[in-house]
Design a protein around this motif. Structure first.
Motif, PDB file in Angstrom:
ATOM      1  N   GLU A 394      12.058   2.722   1.877  1.00 45.05           N
ATOM      2  CA  GLU A 394      11.135   2.640   3.019  1.00 45.05           C
ATOM      3  C   GLU A 394       9.756   2.371   2.432  1.00 45.05           C
ATOM      4  N   LEU A 395       9.244   1.186   2.712  1.00 38.88           N
ATOM      5  CA  LEU A 395       8.043   0.755   1.998  1.00 38.88           C
ATOM      6  C   LEU A 395       6.808   0.683   2.881  1.00 38.88           C
ATOM      7  N   ASP A 396       6.785   1.447   3.973  1.00 36.46           N
ATOM      8  CA  ASP A 396       5.624   1.400   4.874  1.00 36.46           C
ATOM      9  C   ASP A 396       4.345   1.671   4.082  1.00 36.46           C
ATOM     10  N   GLY A 397       3.390   0.785   4.271  1.00 32.77           N
ATOM     11  CA  GLY A 397       2.077   0.983   3.638  1.00 32.77           C
ATOM     12  C   GLY A 397       2.015   0.570   2.183  1.00 32.77           C
ATOM     13  N   MET A 398       3.122   0.031   1.634  1.00 30.62           N
ATOM     14  CA  MET A 398       3.081  -0.424   0.229  1.00 30.62           C
ATOM     15  C   MET A 398       2.508  -1.848   0.207  1.00 30.62           C
ATOM     16  N   PRO A 399       1.405  -2.079  -0.512  1.00 30.55           N
ATOM     17  CA  PRO A 399       0.756  -3.392  -0.459  1.00 30.55           C
ATOM     18  C   PRO A 399       1.654  -4.513  -0.990  1.00 30.55           C
ATOM     19  N   ALA A 400       1.610  -5.676  -0.321  1.00 30.18           N
ATOM     20  CA  ALA A 400       2.400  -6.841  -0.744  1.00 30.18           C
ATOM     21  C   ALA A 400       1.984  -7.279  -2.148  1.00 30.18           C
ATOM     22  N   ALA A 401       0.725  -7.006  -2.499  1.00 35.39           N
ATOM     23  CA  ALA A 401       0.215  -7.438  -3.814  1.00 35.39           C
ATOM     24  C   ALA A 401       0.992  -6.803  -4.974  1.00 35.39           C
ATOM     25  N   LEU A 402       1.727  -5.736  -4.708  1.00 30.97           N
ATOM     26  CA  LEU A 402       2.510  -5.106  -5.791  1.00 30.97           C
ATOM     27  C   LEU A 402       3.683  -6.002  -6.188  1.00 30.97           C
ATOM     28  N   ASP A 403       4.107  -6.876  -5.267  1.00 35.88           N
ATOM     29  CA  ASP A 403       5.212  -7.817  -5.488  1.00 35.88           C
ATOM     30  C   ASP A 403       6.464  -7.085  -6.000  1.00 35.88           C
ATOM     31  N   LEU A 404       6.865  -6.064  -5.240  1.00 33.49           N
ATOM     32  CA  LEU A 404       8.006  -5.236  -5.661  1.00 33.49           C
ATOM     33  C   LEU A 404       9.318  -5.997  -5.526  1.00 33.49           C
ATOM     34  N   LYS A 405      10.234  -5.727  -6.442  1.00 29.24           N
ATOM     35  CA  LYS A 405      11.588  -6.275  -6.334  1.00 29.24           C
ATOM     36  C   LYS A 405      12.471  -5.171  -5.741  1.00 29.24           C
TER      37      LYS A 405
END
Ligand code: FAD
Ligand code: SF4
Ligand code: SF4
Length: 485
Positions: A394-405
Motif C-alpha cells: 500500500e503505497l499511499d503518499g509514496m512519491p513517484a520520484a522514488l521510482d519504486l519497483k
C-alpha cells in the motif's frame, strides 16, 4: 637417499548418519483442540546427538544458503561440544530475531545441507532453538560509539527491524515508524501454534541498549511525509513497507458475507477477536498463508470440515513442505487442479463454483500453466470462503520520484545498488520470508552505511561484533559465495 615412496594414509571421510533425531511433536488429534505449540524443543541430550551428525563441511553450504549468513556450522559444532553458551552467542551475533527464526524460518540452510544427499538434513533451525533454550540468551546488543546521525526506518516488519539493528550496532540513532500499534509486521499474523508474541518480545528485548526508538501508529506518506523525513534531521531513510494488504480473486461473489481475506482472518485471530466461521470452510490458495489459514480455521471451528482448493498439483504448492505435511496430518481435505470461478449464495455463502484445470507445459519460470477445462464446473458446498492468494503493498503518499519497483510477490524495493531508490539517501527493501527480508535489509544497510560514511569523508567498516566482542563481522572459513533461492 631416495625419499620413501609410501604416501601418508588418506584421512577417512566422516560417515554420514542419515537419520535425524526426531523432533518431538504434539499429536495431531490433540493439537488441533487449541493453539498449543506443535513442535517441542529437543532435550539437551537430543540436541547434542543431532549436532554430532554434522560433518562440519569444509565449505559451509548451510551458511552460504542462509540469507543472513548465520554461522550455523559453528553453533552446531559448539552444541556437539556441549558448549550451549557459546552456541547461543554465535546464534545471536548473526541473527537479531533468533528466537523468532528458530520457530518460523523456512530453513533454506537445510535444503543445501550435504547430509540431505543420503538422508534427512541436520535440523539446523531446531538446533538454533536448543542453543537459545540451553545457552545464555538474555544478552543485550552493544552499540558502537555514536555516529551522531539518525536514520528513519519506515515499517517494523523483519526488514525494518533488521535495518534498525544493523544501524543501531554501528552507532546510528534509529527511529522506526510503524503504521500499526504493534511492532512485527506480518510476523504478527503467524499463528501461535508456530510462534508466539513472546518470542518476538524476547528478541526485541535484546535491542534495549541500542538507540532504536519506535513511533507506533504513524503511517509515513499519510501522517508524516516521506520527503519531510530527510529535512527533519534524518540522514537517510529505509522504507521497509512490506505487503500489508491482501490480494483478491476478482471473481463474482467475493463481496458476500462469509468471504474472508486470509490476512484479516489471521490478524483478527492473533488479536484475540472473534471471527465468525461456519462448518464447511474452504480456503483458496497454495502458499504458506493458505496453510496457516486451514490450520487456524480447524482450531477456531472445532469439528468443521476444512478444504483447501488449489489450482495446481501438490508438488507445485509454494507452501513449506513441513506446513503442508502438518495440515495433512490434521485431516485438512486437499482439492487440487481446481480454479475458483464464482462464490454463490445470498444472503450467506452456500458454495464455491470451481472449474477443473489441465496443466500445460512449464512456463519461463518452470511452472506448468493451468488451463481451465470449459464445462467442468462443479459447486463445492461451503458457508465460509477464506481467500489466501497473496498480499500487496500500500503505497499511499509514496512519491513517484522514488521510482519504486514492485516485486512479483508484492513488496516495493529500490532499483539501485543495495535497493537504493532514485532519491539519494532513500532505500526501499523487503523479502519473500522473514529471513529473506532480513538478508535484504542487511545488504541495504551495508550500502547505506557506505553512503553516509562517504558523506562524512570516510569509508564504512564491516558490522562490529553486536555483542561487544573484538572481532567485526567476517565470513566463516571455506565460505565461497551466497546461494539464493
Ligand atoms: C500468515 C503469514 C504467515 C507467514 N509465515 C511465515 C513463516 O512462517 N516464515 C517466514 O519466514 N515467513 C513467513 N511469512 C512471510 C513473512 O512474514 C514476510 O515475508 C515478512 O514479514 C516480510 O517482511 P517485511 O519487513 O518486508 O514486510 P512486513 O512484514 O509486511 O512489514 C512491513 C511493515 O511496514 C509497515 N508499514 C507499511 N507501510 C507503512 C507506512 N506507510 N508507514 C509506516 N509503516 C508502514 C506495516 O504495517 C508492517 O508492519 C508469513 C506471512 C504471512 C502473511
Ligand atoms: S536463519 Fe533460517 S536459513 Fe539461516 S541458519 Fe537459521 S534456519 Fe537456516
Ligand atoms: S552442510 Fe550440513 S553437514 Fe555440512 S556443515 Fe552445514 S549442517 Fe553440517
Amino acid at each position: 637417499m631416495a625419499a620413501s615412496a609410501t604416501a601418508p594414509p588418506k584421512p577417512t571421510p566422516p560417515k554420514l548418519n542419515p537419520v535425524r533425531v526426531p523432533i518431538p511433536e504434539e499429536a495431531p488429534a490433540v493439537r488441533v483442540q487449541d493453539f498449543r505449540t506443535v513442535l517441542h524443543a529437543y532435550s539437551r541430550e537430543e540436541a547434542v546427538l543431532e549436532a554430532k551428525r554434522c560433518i562440519q563441511c569444509r565449505r559451509p553450504w548451510c551458511v552460504e544458503a542462509c540469507p543472513i549468513t548465520q554461522d550455523c556450522r559453528e553453533y552446531i559444532r559448539l552444541i556437539a561440544a556441549e558448549d550451549f553458551d557459546g552456541a547461543a552467542r554465535v546464534t545471536l551475533r548473526d541473527d537479531p530475531l533468533a528466537t523468532t527464526l528458530c520457530k518460523v524460518c523456512y530453513h533454506y540452510c537445510e535444503d543445501y545441507c550435504v547430509v540431505a544427499k543420503k538422508g534427512v538434513p541436520i535440523a539446523i533451525r531446531h538446533l538454533k532453538r536448543a542453543a537459545l533454550d540451553y545457552g545464555r540468551s538474555d544478552l543485550a546488543y552493544v552499540p558502537s560509539a555514536p555516529k551522531g546521525q539518525r536514520v528513519a526506518v519506515v515499517g517494523a516488519g523483519p526488514a525494518g527491524l533488521m535495518a534498525a539493528w544493523e544501524l543501531g550496532v554501528r552507532g546510528y540513532g534509529v527511529t522506526v515508524f510503524e503504521r500499526e500499534p504493534e511492532v512485527g509486521g506480518l510476523m504478527l499474523t503467524i499463528p501461535s501454534y508456530r510462534m508466539t508474541d513472546d518470542d518476538l518480545r524476547r528478541d526485541l528485548e535484546r535491542f534495549r541498549d541500542l538507540d532504536v526508538r519506535f513511533e507506533r501508529s504513524n503511517r509515513v506518506g499519510v501522517d508524516t511525509p516521506v520527503e519531510g523525513l530527510l529535512h527533519d534531521g534524518y540522514a537517510a531513510v529505509v522504507l521497509a513497507l512490506g505487503t500489508p494488504a491482501h490480494r483478491t480473486l476478482g471473481i463474482p461473489g467475493e463481496e458476500l458475507p462469509g468471504v474472508v481475506p486470509a490476512l484479516g482472518f489471521l490478524k483478527a485471530v492473533h488479536a484475540g477477536e472473534s471471527v465468525p466461521l461456519g462448518r464447511e470452510i474452504v480456503v483458496i490458495g497454495g502458499g504458506d498463508v493458505a496453510m496457516d489459514s486451514v490450520r487456524t480455521a480447524l482450531r477456531k471451528s472445532p469439528g468443521a470440515r476444512v478444504t483447501l482448493v488449489y489450482r495446481r498439483e501438490r508438488a507445485e504448492m509454494p507452501a513449506d513442505a513441513e506446513e503442508v505435511h502438518g495440515a495433512e496430518q490434521e485431516q485438512v481435505r486437499f482439492l487440487f487442479r481446481k480454479a475458483p470461478v464464482e462464490i454463490v449464495g445470498r444472503p450467506q455463502v452456500t458454495g464455491l463454483v470451481v472449474r477443473s484445470v489441465e496443466l500445460g507445459p512449464p512456463d519461463a519460470g518452470g511452472r506448468r500453466t493451468p488451463t481451465p477445462v470449459v464445462g467442468s464446473e462443479e459447486t463445492i458446498p461451503c458457508d465460509t470462503v477464506i481467500v489466501a492468494v497473496g498480499q500487496k503493498a500500500e503505497l499511499d503518499g509514496m512519491p513517484a520520484a522514488l521510482d519504486l519497483k514492485i516485486t512479483s510477490q508484492g513488496w516495493p524495493e529500490g532499483k539501485g545498488q543495495g535497493h537504493a531508490t532514485s532519491t539519494p539517501g532513500v532505500f526501499a527493501v523487503g523479502g519473500k520470508s522473514v529471513v529473506y527480508a532480513m538478508g535484504a535489509a542487511m545488504e541495504t544497510v551495508a550500502e547505506l552505511d557506505a553512503y553516509l560514511a562517504s558523506k562524512r569523508g570516510g569509508s564504512a567498516a564491516p558490522r562490529p561484533d553486536p555483542l561487544g566482542g573484538p572481532n567485526p563481522f567476517h565470513l566463516p572459513p571455506g565460505y565461497t559465495s551466497p546461494i539464493r533461492g
